[in-house]
Scaffold this motif. Structure first.
Motif, PDB file in Angstrom:
ATOM      1  N   ILE A   1     -88.975  29.430  72.860  1.00 46.10           N
ATOM      2  CA  ILE A   1     -89.429  30.577  72.298  1.00 46.10           C
ATOM      3  C   ILE A   1     -91.021  31.035  72.997  1.00 46.10           C
ATOM      4  O   ILE A   1     -91.350  30.407  72.215  1.00 46.10           O
TER       5      ILE A   1
ATOM      6  N   PRO B   1     -85.927  12.572  63.881  1.00 45.62           N
ATOM      7  CA  PRO B   1     -86.784  12.266  64.838  1.00 45.62           C
ATOM      8  C   PRO B   1     -86.516  13.044  66.130  1.00 45.62           C
ATOM      9  O   PRO B   1     -85.271  13.614  66.778  1.00 45.62           O
ATOM     10  N   TRP B   2     -87.465  13.272  67.150  1.00 48.01           N
ATOM     11  CA  TRP B   2     -87.483  13.774  68.477  1.00 48.01           C
ATOM     12  C   TRP B   2     -87.695  12.722  69.635  1.00 48.01           C
ATOM     13  O   TRP B   2     -88.128  11.927  69.468  1.00 48.01           O
TER      14      TRP B   2
ATOM     15  N   HIS C   1     -92.221  13.940  80.691  1.00 51.06           N
ATOM     16  CA  HIS C   1     -91.972  13.971  78.766  1.00 51.06           C
ATOM     17  C   HIS C   1     -92.771  12.929  78.680  1.00 51.06           C
ATOM     18  O   HIS C   1     -92.731  12.842  77.509  1.00 51.06           O
TER      19      HIS C   1
ATOM     20  N   SER D   1     -87.039   9.142  76.136  1.00 57.04           N
ATOM     21  CA  SER D   1     -87.121   8.414  76.836  1.00 57.04           C
ATOM     22  C   SER D   1     -87.025   8.416  77.963  1.00 57.04           C
ATOM     23  O   SER D   1     -87.017   9.664  79.337  1.00 57.04           O
TER      24      SER D   1
ATOM     25  N   THR E   1     -80.167  25.094  75.960  1.00 61.45           N
ATOM     26  CA  THR E   1     -80.868  25.120  76.728  1.00 61.45           C
ATOM     27  C   THR E   1     -80.708  26.480  77.685  1.00 61.45           C
ATOM     28  O   THR E   1     -81.707  27.434  78.379  1.00 61.45           O
TER      29      THR E   1
ATOM     30  N   PHE F   1     -82.155  15.874  69.718  1.00 60.52           N
ATOM     31  CA  PHE F   1     -83.384  15.195  69.810  1.00 60.52           C
ATOM     32  C   PHE F   1     -84.787  16.185  70.760  1.00 60.52           C
ATOM     33  O   PHE F   1     -85.617  15.231  70.607  1.00 60.52           O
ATOM     34  N   HIS F   2     -84.332  17.339  70.036  1.00 58.78           N
ATOM     35  CA  HIS F   2     -86.007  18.235  71.039  1.00 58.78           C
ATOM     36  C   HIS F   2     -86.340  19.079  69.610  1.00 58.78           C
ATOM     37  O   HIS F   2     -85.680  19.445  69.183  1.00 58.78           O
ATOM     38  N   ARG F   3     -87.750  18.677  69.871  1.00 56.15           N
ATOM     39  CA  ARG F   3     -88.385  19.687  69.013  1.00 56.15           C
ATOM     40  C   ARG F   3     -88.166  21.525  69.442  1.00 56.15           C
ATOM     41  O   ARG F   3     -88.482  22.201  68.995  1.00 56.15           O
ATOM     42  N   GLU F   4     -88.135  21.785  70.566  1.00 60.94           N
ATOM     43  CA  GLU F   4     -87.691  22.929  71.190  1.00 60.94           C
ATOM     44  C   GLU F   4     -86.418  23.587  70.295  1.00 60.94           C
ATOM     45  O   GLU F   4     -86.457  24.653  70.301  1.00 60.94           O
ATOM     46  N   GLU F   5     -85.862  22.561  69.920  1.00 60.58           N
ATOM     47  CA  GLU F   5     -84.009  23.067  69.875  1.00 60.58           C
ATOM     48  C   GLU F   5     -84.480  23.707  68.397  1.00 60.58           C
ATOM     49  O   GLU F   5     -83.728  24.504  67.987  1.00 60.58           O
ATOM     50  N   VAL F   6     -85.476  23.184  67.631  1.00 55.06           N
ATOM     51  CA  VAL F   6     -85.175  23.211  66.161  1.00 55.06           C
ATOM     52  C   VAL F   6     -85.710  25.163  66.129  1.00 55.06           C
ATOM     53  O   VAL F   6     -84.777  25.491  65.251  1.00 55.06           O
ATOM     54  N   ALA F   7     -86.160  25.767  66.520  1.00 55.38           N
ATOM     55  CA  ALA F   7     -86.859  26.802  66.537  1.00 55.38           C
ATOM     56  C   ALA F   7     -85.561  27.262  67.081  1.00 55.38           C
ATOM     57  O   ALA F   7     -84.767  28.559  66.145  1.00 55.38           O
ATOM     58  N   ARG F   8     -84.681  27.635  68.360  1.00 58.00           N
ATOM     59  CA  ARG F   8     -84.051  27.672  69.053  1.00 58.00           C
ATOM     60  C   ARG F   8     -82.725  27.760  68.035  1.00 58.00           C
ATOM     61  O   ARG F   8     -82.549  28.857  67.781  1.00 58.00           O
TER      62      ARG F   8
ATOM     63  N   ARG G   1     -82.701  27.368  64.095  1.00 57.12           N
ATOM     64  CA  ARG G   1     -83.096  28.397  63.339  1.00 57.12           C
ATOM     65  C   ARG G   1     -82.824  29.650  63.861  1.00 57.12           C
ATOM     66  O   ARG G   1     -81.890  30.553  62.939  1.00 57.12           O
ATOM     67  N   ALA G   2     -83.241  30.153  64.977  1.00 58.95           N
ATOM     68  CA  ALA G   2     -82.718  31.786  65.484  1.00 58.95           C
ATOM     69  C   ALA G   2     -81.912  31.962  65.522  1.00 58.95           C
ATOM     70  O   ALA G   2     -81.284  32.883  65.268  1.00 58.95           O
TER      71      ALA G   2
ATOM     72  N   ARG H   1     -84.404  14.648  78.974  1.00 62.04           N
ATOM     73  CA  ARG H   1     -85.820  13.994  77.968  1.00 62.04           C
ATOM     74  C   ARG H   1     -85.077  13.369  77.572  1.00 62.04           C
ATOM     75  O   ARG H   1     -86.166  11.676  77.311  1.00 62.04           O
ATOM     76  N   ASN H   2     -84.184  12.462  76.695  1.00 61.95           N
ATOM     77  CA  ASN H   2     -83.462  11.289  76.348  1.00 61.95           C
ATOM     78  C   ASN H   2     -81.901  11.414  76.909  1.00 61.95           C
ATOM     79  O   ASN H   2     -81.913  12.472  77.627  1.00 61.95           O
TER      80      ASN H   2
END
Lengths: 1128, 536
Positions: free
Chosen positions: B435, B487-488, B402, B491, A171, A211-218, A220-221, A271-272
């Motif tokens: 992004i 899953p996202w 979060h 916690s 990140t 397991f972060h949403r933001e990582e998916v796009a990164r 993929r890029a 976040r986790n």
């Protein structure tokens, strides 16, 4: 398919990771990973510990670091210069060659990176050249900025890129930063830029999944870039801790780093809890769509050839005249010194010394260590030239060569010291030479000499890693949880524990004492965090004296960074790490006593008009030994502590070697090893001298069959268990190394096997093993004890013969030693020294000596002293005035020299550096009593000399001065400001004795008047409280009561929960022993009361008197803030 | 001239004991602060003798088993202060409200009414006892001497004229510096420094301070020193600053027949509001808050609000966003409020009060964009509040966490437009939006509250979903998950009671017409599954 984690931070990223390198390694081993890389933030701080732990766990430890950079220039980012042109060449698979060494595109060189976000560039070391580059890169960026700041620039990366492999990070890496700022095009340019710098074969596109949403796009890029640029994908987990549960501590550290509380840190927290070490299977499952990203970790790991045992470190060579080699030059210097040292020795000693020196020189030549000896010799020579006292200690004192070179002051031949302890052919490490120097400016002079001589990049101080301990942990974790300042203060004072801890001292108990209800979930978490953060590094400090020197560039061996002290550079490793990796260090240790000795000599010269040479003090001086035998040792080096005092009358030292034993015996090693009492009993003839085995007699004969020194234990191991010199040295390292329990156990097995082979009985084996394992706690080598004993003897000699000079020097070098200045002054007064209070008309900044007619200074009865000794008094210096800055004190002295002060108003006007509070304190402690006034003495039967009061004049009292100060410091306005107001009489009454005491302790921390207890003696007598001096006359076993000011509290780790208290009254010091039960019943009283009465049974063992406490009561003697030296 | 002083030591404890006299024989401590870090604020003498003192934590104080703990109560202190004023006013109309715990009285000429000074002083002390307060009373011929004597001497003290210096002499100098707030711990640094100077001089009693030479003292301590010296000699010439009771804007009407319906009440309220607005207008003031109290017939005990003098009152307050003066608006607001919160019993008396405040400036800025009239806006908001509840109105503010979808409602504020501020918190590396994306943004339509779902898992991933509230996912057969992402995991708040941990999935289900995408959440701590929203 296996996986190797190649991107992990440890707690050595300082508040950005929460697991120690050892924890990462053990987790890695448990997950059956064959290797791992540690990439701490901007440094290699944790690398030695990581390397050592990995070596033990048979895991390959890869080296790397995350480097803070601002790499992209705005031009590159925006692509304004045209993406086709500058990067046309970078699309080449081997751009470095095609660039023809001209380097980076000009657009990136403009260094115009202001406003760009910084990011972390993960770099892995592939080869030794890469390691050297990484060290130099870190050094460059660190030394360019202030401590704790700095980031690498394009040019730095370009210069130091060889041998390094670059990842694109998670990140906070360069890829994510570029994606954030300019999308996929910017990311492509960014990666191309990295390919240009490091070579396309040395860039890996990193993918992480937390397991972060933001990582998916990164991701993929990243995959898209990897395909289009033909770069390998690499899966990592961006580890910040070993186990998922460590995330909580990591969050707390994040809050601390951002100066927030956990509640207000919001999205700064993780976040986790996914940044832990994951098993190969878990990683494979996580990257099921990119299995090649996992397998590339293995491939990359195989490319990383470098390990930390291949540092390429070389100690500098000493420049010798033409025609000489370092060996020949050393030989000449040694023999020169031999004639001085052994010239007057007996023929036998000379022969033995000659033989030993030849042996040593041969070994030194064989091991190519002549340069090292010469460099230390050069340092000592510099000290001698600069008139700086310097004395070598440590294992160097075992060497006849060191003794001949003047590096050490102990004759190893005469004392039959073990040379193997210093230098052994088998072990591949540097000998250990420590130099004791006077602390302060003179030590600094020597340090600066080393810098000058070996260059800025050739020498540096070793680091001192500051780790979380109870108090700091309680405070910072409390802050993170949002506790208020008052509560934090309360908690941090409650968690201050004694050295000894039992179940009552557990952290939870202490927190409960502070009034915290640990059943509350938030407070329970607080407790868990306090426990978890113990030993986690907080920041990097500077070791007080350890220096490392290198042939060539030290910054290619270990990264350097600025210390907070200007002009100092510090390496990123502590001295143990340096020793582990075979980097030689010279310890330039500041010893307060050395400064005190040096200052004493000067004072003796100035006031006694005598020249004392410490190297030629009279041996076996009866006055010195008489003082030692009666434990009259306050202020003497190493033999003044309570424990030392209670063993001195039993050991009855009669010669120098007895002091060596005395210095060594009161240490945790001999105490826990149960060696003290047998030795004393044997020395007193109450116990027969026996040996665990007849073969050990030659080793233990000197210490009556009881092993007291490290060397003896090593020799025992060599004789009884057939250890070689190298194995014995390994044993020594294990004994002196704090993280070595397992290591010790391995050696123990080896020892037992050897002893069994030699037919040593099981009982004797147990005894020997106990002695050896106890020394792991801390024991002295004989050479070290001998060096200290020399200083101890010197301090005892000076105290016995030149009390005033010695006491003044001691007071001028506080804090040092076991006792507070108040106790030192009282002890000197009991010995007959006249101590005069601070007086602005005659005190200097430091304590000085004054010749006062009519004062009788004590002179040792068995020596003849010139008459000049008899009228010397000690004048307290202005440094003892609380709150007074040295600058103001020096101006005061300067102004006084120019012309005496005619009034307090005159003083306040001429020394504007004195603040109102300074003048008030000076007045309150009586330091202004003799400042004269034109009007003041009139009518007070005062002798006036040209309007200035002399010492004989009737002095004003303290409140008169306070009255004047209050007016003198009020602004008079511009018209009247320059007018000198004469002092007028005051309507205030004199201070009472109690008020004077309170003022003395508040203003100077001590009193030169009667001891506080003396004022209440009649009352204490009525209570049946005995004076300390009277206890000698009372037979043992009687019940007595003692009372006085608590001057020391000690609860040593070796004393099974016993507390030792020292109570001072006007006649001396009485000692009490408090059992654990009594301690717990009276914990608060014993820990906080300033004056105590203790009732108990008097014990008199060989003239060592103590009271075994049964009842404890507080005493009200005075409100004065007396101090006690408490050993927490 | 005769002046008196009433002083109640340990005022906050006295205020609690006044309302709970049964606690007098027990050790009592007042606590202050937020749990779990509350601390002792004040204690009574019994608690003090048990070793309890201010600054201790609650847990430490609770070691004393017989100790009674009460929170410090501003309400009780206000009531006690009002009682103190009442007691004083019953002896003199000229009183000074010196501090919450101290009242000064001008008693000149009152001897003829209440007897000679000793009798008068005893009378005041007796009156305090009637009001359940234990106070000290001192009478002297000047104001400050009475004040110092009350602070310094226990019980009742009468200082005859001319004997002030002599009688005050033994008192410690600290009595000169008792803070005006009644809180003994708050002294400013200048006071501390002065006390420190006096202590160093050995001047610890008023007598020794009084004995210092005047000019020399003024050279050293200035005018403040001289003033203290005069006080110590009982020579103060200060005059009493009479206490003016606050200006109250209150109107009331008593009804011959109880009102049941709101309409006739509105008529009455309108009349009262007109009177109030008239009075406010005469003083060039506006109303910041309207307080309505209705005395009810057969007031239900369970509904009882805090009432003055034990009368059954139904109370409502309307807080205005800015000071206003509009009878019709006020009436409308009150009507809306009463519609939302009906009194529930016939009304026999109506009290209406307005809290005055200076009116807002009439003219806005030239470049300020036109906004709705605050009065109209307030009216609209009041209507909305009446419909949806007070906690559900305002502007939502996202919280920096979060935790998904967490926000807080904050009341609307009329304020000048301010330039956009930088957000202070920077997001963590974990949360940073990576992004500047060309990807289209999707909107999540949230279900509040989330819908409970039953999930069938395959390989640890949702395979089928059953949710009664969703037509597509309900019915007899659970819907097949066509497609899923996740899953996202997130916690947080692990140090608090309400720690949370959850996994989010985006799943696609086929409904009658199309494929819909839902956000599914698995509560990792409590184990439930929820549908949190659907993507547009």
């Amino acid at each position: 398919m296996p996986f190797i984690e190649l991107h992990a931070r440890s707690a050595f990223s300082f508040l950005e990771g929460s697991s120690l390198p050892e924890e990462l390694v053990s987790t890695c081993a448990a997950l059956e990973m064959p290797a791992m890389a540690l990439l701490d933030r901007d440094g290699l701080y944790g690398m030695p510990r990581f390397h050592m732990a990995a070596q033990k766990a048979r895991i390959k430890a890869h080296v790397g670091a995350e480097i803070t950079c601002t790499l992209l220039s705005p031009v590159i980012l925006s692509g304004a210069s045209g993406s086709s042109e500058p990067f046309a060449e970078s699309k080449d698979l081997h751009p470095r060659q095609s660039a023809g060494g001209t380097g980076f595109p000009r657009s990136a060189r403009n260094n115009n990176t202001v406003g760009l976000p910084a990011f972390c560039l993960p770099l892995l070391v592939a080869s030794r050249a890469g390691y050297q580059n990484l060290c130099q890169l870190i050094t460059r960026m660190k030394l360019r900025a202030a401590k704790g700041e700095g980031c690498a620039q394009v040019q730095d990366l370009e210069e130091f890129s060889s041998g390094l492999i670059c990842l694109t990070g998670g990140t906070d890496g360069p890829l994510a930063a570029a994606l954030r700022t300019g999308g996929i095009d910017a990311a492509r340019r960014q990666v191309e830029c990295l390919m240009y710098i490091f070579g396309s074969g040395n860039v890996y596109i990193e993918v992480q999944r937390h397991f972060h949403r933001e990582e998916v796009a990164r991701n993929r890029a990243a995959a898209e870039l990897a395909t289009s640029l033909h770069l390998p994908l690499l899966a990592t987990n961006g580890v910040c801790y070993a186990q998922p549960q460590d995330r909580e501590l990591c969050d707390a550290l994040t809050a601390i780093r951002h100066h927030r509380t956990l509640a207000t840190a919001g999205r700064l927290l993780a976040r986790n809890a996914e940044r832990h070490l994951k098993s190969p299977r878990a990683m494979l499952a996580l990257f099921a769509d990119h299995p090649e990203a996992v397998s590339h970790s293995l491939e990359l790991s195989s490319r990383l050839e470098f390990a930390l045992n291949d540092l390429g470190y070389q100690f500098p060579r000493y420049p010798v005249p033409d025609g000489e080699t370092m060996d020949s030059f050393l030989r000449d210097r040694t023999w020169e010194g031999f004639h001085q040292r052994y010239g007057r020795a007996t023929r036998d000693l000379q022969t033995r010394a000659r033989r030993q020196i030849e042996r040593e020189l041969a070994l030194i030549a064989k091991l190519k260590l002549a340069g090292y000896f010469l460099i230390v010799w050069d340092l000592v020579r510099f000290c001698r030239e600069q008139n700086i006292l310097a004395q070598g200690r440590g294992s160097a004192a075992n060497s006849a060569v060191c003794y001949s070179l003047g590096t050490t002051a102990v004759d190893p031949i005469g004392m039959e010291l073990l040379f193997e302890r210093f230098l052994s052919e088998e072990r591949g490490e540097w000998p250990d030479i420590d130099l004791d120097l006077p602390s302060g400016d003179e030590r600094e002079k020597v340090i600066q000499y080393v810098y000058r001589r070996y260059g800025e990049r050739g020498a540096a101080m070793t680091a001192n890693v500051i780790t979380y301990r109870n108090r700091m942990a309680a405070r910072e974790m409390g802050k993170a949880l949002g506790f208020d300042e008052d509560m934090l203060r309360k908690i941090s004072s409650a968690v201050a524990t004694w050295e000894f801890r039992d179940h009552n001292d557990a952290l939870d108990r202490r927190l409960t004492d502070a009034g915290l209800d640990l059943s509350h979930p938030r407070l329970r978490k607080y407790h868990e965090l306090c426990v978890a953060v113990q030993d986690i590094p907080r920041h990097l400090g500077q070791h007080s004296g350890g220096m490392v020197i290198c042939q060539g560039q030290l910054d290619a061996v270990v990264p350097l960074e600025p210390a907070s002290m200007p002009g100092r550079v510090v390496v990123q490793w502590d001295k143990e790490d340096c020793a582990d990796l075979g980097i030689v260090k010279v310890d330039l240790l500041g010893l307060g006593m050395m400064t005190a000795l040096k200052d004493s000599l000067q004072l003796i010269r100035d006031h006694y008009h005598e020249e004392v040479d410490l190297a030629h003090l009279p041996a076996d001086d009866p006055v010195v030994y008489s003082a030692l035998q009666t434990a009259d040792t306050v202020g003497m080096f190493q033999i003044e502590s309570r424990a030392q005092m209670s063993s001195l009358p039993r050991l009855m030292p009669r010669r120098f070697y007895d002091i060596v034993v005395q210095v060594a015996i009161i240490r945790p090693g001999p105490i826990v090893g149960q060696m003290v009492n047998p030795f004393i009993a044997r020395r007193q003839g109450r116990e027969e001298v026996t040996y665990p085995h007849p073969s050990l007699e030659p080793v233990l004969a000197r210490t009556l069959g009881v092993p007291l020194f490290q060397e003896q234990l090593l020799r025992i191991a060599m004789i009884a268990a057939n250890f070689t010199g190298g194995e014995a040295e390994e044993l020594r390292r294990a004994m002196g190394f704090k993280r070595s329990q397992a290591r010790m156990q391995e050696i123990e097995t080896k020892l037992r096997a050897g002893m069994t082979r030699n037919g040593i009985s099981p009982q004797a084996q147990e005894q020997i093993i106990l002695s050896i394992t106890s020394f792991a706690l801390y024991g002295f080598p004989e050479s070290h004890a001998a060096s200290f004993a020399l200083i101890a003897y010197a301090s005892a000699y000076l105290k016995s013969h030149y009390l005033a000079a010695f006491t003044a020097a001691l007071l001028n070098n506080q804090p040092m030693g076991f006792y507070s200045p108040a106790t030192i002054v009282k002890d000197a007064q009991r010995h007959g020294l006249k101590v005069l209070p601070v007086d602005v008309t005659c005190s200097d900044w430091l304590c000085t000596l004054e010749t006062v007619p009519g004062i009788q200074c004590p002179v040792p009865s068995k020596t003849s002293a010139p008459d000049g000794h008899k009228n010397i008094a000690l004048r307290l210096g202005l440094r003892y005035v609380r709150g007074l800055r040295e600058e103001a004190g020096q101006v005061l002295v300067r102004e006084r020299t120019r012309a005496p002060f005619t009034s307090i108003d005159d003083l306040a006007r001429r020394v504007p550096e004195l603040r109102h509070s300074d003048l008030t304190t000076l007045a309150e402690i009586g330091a202004l009593n003799s400042v004269a006034s034109a009007q003041w003495p009139v009518g007070r039967d005062t002798k006036i000399n040209s309007g200035i009061a002399t010492h004989n004049s009737q002095l004003r009292h303290r409140r008169d001065a306070l009255w004047q100060v209050q007016r003198a410091t009020r602004p008079a306005g511009p018209l009247l400001n320059h007018l000198d107001e004469p002092d007028s009489s005051s309507p205030l009454s004199r201070m009472s004795d109690e008020e004077r005491l309170v003022a003395d302790f508040r203003g100077t921390g001590l009193t030169t008047g009667p001891h506080p207890v003396a004022y209440r003696r009649a009352w204490l007598n009525a209570m049946g409280i005995r004076r300390a001096i009277d206890l000698k006359q009372i037979p043992g076993g009687r019940r007595v009561r003692i009372g006085g000011c608590v001057i020391a509290r000690q609860r040593p780790g070796t004393a099974k929960g016993f507390l030792f208290l020292s109570l001072e009254d006007e006649t001396g010091v009485a000692n009490a022993i408090v059992t654990p039960d009594v301690f717990h019943q009276n914990r608060l009283l014993l820990a906080s009361e300033k004056f105590l009465a203790i009732e108990g049974i008097l014990q008199n063992q060989d003239n060592v008197i103590s009271i075994r406490a049964e009842r404890v009561q507080p005493l009200f003697i005075t409100r004065a803030e007396t101090t006690s030296h408490d050993f927490h | 001239m005769l002046f008196g002083c009433i002083y109640v030591p340990n005022f906050s404890v006295a205020a609690v004991l006044r309302s709970e006299p049964e606690l007098r024989p027990r050790p009592l401590a007042l606590i202050h602060g937020k749990p779990p870090l509350e601390k002792i604020f004040a204690v009574n003498s019994l608690a003090e003798s048990s070793g309890i003192g201010p600054g201790m934590t609650r847990a430490q104080a609770e070691i004393c088993s017989s100790l009674v703990l009460r929170p410090r109560s501003a309400l009780r202190e206000t009531a006690a202060h009002a009682a103190l004023l009442d007691a004083a006013q019953s002896f003199s109309p000229l009183i000074e409200d010196a501090a919450p715990d101290t009242i000064l009285l001008d008693l000149t000429g009152s001897e003829s009414l209440f007897g000679p000074p000793p009798v008068l002083a005893a009378g005041i002390a007796g009156r305090l006892s009637q009001f359940s307060l234990e106070g000290r009373v001192a009478l002297a011929s000047n104001l400050d001497a009475a004040l110092l004597a009350a602070r310094g001497f226990p019980g009742v003290t009468v200082i005859p004229a001319g004997q002030e210096a002599e009688r005050l002499g033994p008192l410690p100098v600290e009595v000169l510096f008792a803070p005006a707030t009644g809180d003994a711990t708050t002294k400013d640094s200048a006071t501390n420094s002065l006390l420190d100077t006096l202590d160093r001089w050995g001047v610890r009693s008023l007598r020794s301070l009084a004995a210092l030479p005047e000019i020399s003292l003024s050279e050293r301590l200035g005018q403040r020193g001289l003033s203290l010296r005069r006080l110590a000699r009982g020579l103060s010439q200060r005059t009493l600053a009479p206490f003016e009771p606050p200006v109250h804007f209150e109107e009331a009407v008593e009804l011959e027949h109880p009102i049941v319906l709101l309409e006739p009440l509105s008529f009455l309220l309108n009349r009262l509001l007109e009177q109030l607005c008239e009075r406010l207008s005469a003083r060039a003031l506006a109303a910041q808050e309207l307080r309505l109290a209705l005395e009810l017939e057969n007031f239900p005990a369970s509904n009882q609000q805090p009432a003055i003098k034990n009368q059954p009152y139904f109370r409502r307050a309307v807080r205005l966003p800015l000071p206003m003066l509009d009878t019709r608006l006020f009436l409308k607001l009150l009507q809306l409020d009463l519609n939302a919160h009906p009194p529930g019993a016939p009304i026999v008396k109506v009290f209406l009060a307005a809290d005055p405040a200076p009116p807002r400036p009439a003219q806005g800025s030239l470049f300020q964009p036109p906004a709705p009239e605050p009065e109209k806006l307030e009216l609209t908001l009041a209507r909305i509040r009446g419909l949806v509840g007070e906690q559900q109105t305002g502007s939502p503010h996202l919280l920096d966490t979060h935790r998904d979808g967490t926000f807080q409602m904050q009341p609307f504020e009329v304020s000048e437009p301010t330039p956009a501020r930088k957000t202070s918190a920077q997001p963590s590396p974990d949360s940073a939006s990576d992004i500047a994306t060309p990807f289209p943004l999707t909107a999540l339509r949230r279900f509040r509250p989330p819908l409970v779902a039953v999930i069938t898992l395959e390989n640890g991933q949702p395979a089928r979903m059953h949710c009664d509230s969703l037509p597509a996912a309900g019915g007899e057969q659970a819907c097949l998950v066509l497609w899923k992402a996740g899953p996202w995991r997130s916690s947080g708040d692990w140090w608090e009671h309400d720690a949370w941990a959850r996994d989010e999935w985006d799943i696609a289900l086929r409904n009658e017409t199309r494929i819909a995408i839902y956000r599914l959440v698995h509560d990792l701590l409590n184990g439930g599954w929820f549908v949190e929203g659907t993507y547009d």
